[in-house]
Design an enzyme around this catalytic site. Structure first.
Site, short mmCIF file in Angstrom:
data_model
loop_
_atom_site.label_atom_id
_atom_site.label_comp_id
_atom_site.label_asym_id
_atom_site.label_seq_id
_atom_site.Cartn_x
_atom_site.Cartn_y
_atom_site.Cartn_z
N ASN A 12 0.86 -1.19 0.00
CA ASN A 12 0.00 0.00 0.00
C ASN A 12 0.89 1.25 0.00
O ASN A 12 1.73 1.41 0.89
CB ASN A 12 -0.90 -0.05 1.25
N HIS A 15 0.98 6.24 1.91
CA HIS A 15 1.71 7.20 2.75
C HIS A 15 2.92 7.80 2.06
O HIS A 15 3.52 8.73 2.59
CB HIS A 15 2.00 6.57 4.11
N HIS A 48 -5.65 3.67 -1.51
CA HIS A 48 -6.97 4.05 -0.97
C HIS A 48 -7.25 5.50 -1.36
O HIS A 48 -6.57 6.42 -0.89
CB HIS A 48 -6.92 3.89 0.55
N ARG A 50 -9.28 8.24 -0.63
CA ARG A 50 -10.25 8.65 0.40
C ARG A 50 -11.10 9.79 -0.11
O ARG A 50 -10.68 10.57 -0.97
CB ARG A 50 -9.52 9.07 1.69
N ARG A 54 -6.90 12.89 1.28
CA ARG A 54 -5.81 13.33 2.16
C ARG A 54 -4.45 12.77 1.73
O ARG A 54 -3.43 13.30 2.07
CB ARG A 54 -6.10 12.97 3.61
N GLU A 75 -8.78 0.61 -2.98
CA GLU A 75 -9.58 0.69 -1.74
C GLU A 75 -10.46 1.92 -1.79
O GLU A 75 -9.98 3.02 -2.11
CB GLU A 75 -8.66 0.83 -0.53
N THR A 106 -8.23 3.65 8.77
CA THR A 106 -9.46 2.85 8.75
C THR A 106 -9.55 2.08 10.07
O THR A 106 -8.82 1.12 10.29
CB THR A 106 -9.44 1.90 7.55
N GLU A 156 -11.22 -9.19 3.40
CA GLU A 156 -9.93 -8.86 4.00
C GLU A 156 -10.17 -8.70 5.50
O GLU A 156 -11.00 -7.88 5.92
CB GLU A 156 -9.35 -7.58 3.39
N HIS A 199 -3.65 -4.44 7.81
CA HIS A 199 -3.75 -3.24 8.64
C HIS A 199 -2.81 -3.33 9.83
O HIS A 199 -2.97 -4.23 10.67
CB HIS A 199 -5.18 -2.93 9.14
#
Ligand code: PXP
Length: 248
Positions: A12, A15, A48, A50, A54, A75, A106, A156, A199
């Site tokens: 992922n 970030h 993801h 969002r 962000r 996502e 999340t 998941e 996660h």
């Protein structure tokens, strides 16, 4: 080990975008990170988008779709806007996650039980468009049953509570979370669902999850991007991969 039994690693890259957006420019580029992750052995890339944009923004998703040769796991929250984007881009997989504006990440799994009919209608066109639909849920049999009933192919399992308990040194809670994840991975597999997990996973927490035979894919982001600061992204992914394979 055959490919069918191989545990896949989805990296992922959200970030990397968080870091970019902190300065509002172009660097560091999440697509560049995704391509590096792909070369380092990631089996897929997860991003993801969002509602508040962000980290990942719309242009990142377009660019990832164009650039990647491994599958993109997109996502998203179950909103009309996200459905339009997914139906336009048709990523390999769509993972439906709950989303609250005020949360930092999340925080829990999706409540499929209480929005079963709505979610069934929501995912039907995504499945018709050829996307594999995954539902991000906690280790809960009722949620798994509901995910199977609405026609999801994948669930998941949310590993956040297990990882948090480990980080807090609350090993009794960690072990009880791990027991629930173990039982629910078996349960979901028996319902015909493909099981993924993710996660909060780190070098220290990945092995017991990677060891679960029904789990086919792990999605890992924040820790790998953080570790990239110290050891580099490619070595961080290689070390995660090594630990996953060793646990298998
Ligand atoms: N899986 C899902 C469904 C997620 O929402 C996230 C966080 O975006 C992850 C995996 C990766 O979590 P982390 O960044 O903590 O590794």
């Amino acid at each position: 080990m055959t490919d069918a039994s191989k545990l896949r690693l989805g990296v992922n890259i959200d970030h990397v975008a968080t870091l970019r957006n902190a300065r509002g420019g172009e660097v560091p580029c999440p697509v560049r990170a995704a391509l590096l992750a792909q070369d380092a052995g990631a089996d897929g890339i997860t991003a993801h988008l969002r509602e508040d944009r962000r980290h990942i923004v719309d242009g990142d998703i377009d660019a990832l779709m164009a650039a990647l040769s491994v599958p993109l796991n997109f996502e998203m929250a179950a909103t009309e806007e996200m459905a339009q984007i997914a139906l336009r881009l048709k990523p390999h997989a769509v993972c439906i996650v709950p989303e609250k504006r005020e949360e930092r990440t999340t925080e829990g799994g999706l409540d499929v039980v209480h929005s079963e009919a709505k979610l069934a209608d929501y995912i039907a066109p995504l499945r018709e468009a050829g996307c594999r639909v995954s539902i991000f849920i906690g280790a809960d049999a009722a949620q798994i049953d509901a995910a199977a009933r609405i026609g999801a192919e994948v669930i998941e399992l949310h590993t956040g509570a297990y990882c948090d308990a480990h980080a807090e040194g609350n090993f009794a809670a960690r072990d009880s979370e791990l027991k629930a994840l173990t039982e629910m991975a078996t349960y979901a597999h028996a319902q015909g669902l493909e099981v993924h997990a993710g996660h909060g996973l780190t070098f220290d927490t990945v092995a017991p999850i990677a060891a679960l035979p029904e789990v086919r894919e792990l999605n890992i982001g924040h820790f790998l991007i953080g570790e990239a600061v110290f050891m580099g992204l490619v070595p961080a992914i290689a070390e995660m991969r090594r630990r996953m394979d060793a646990a298998r």
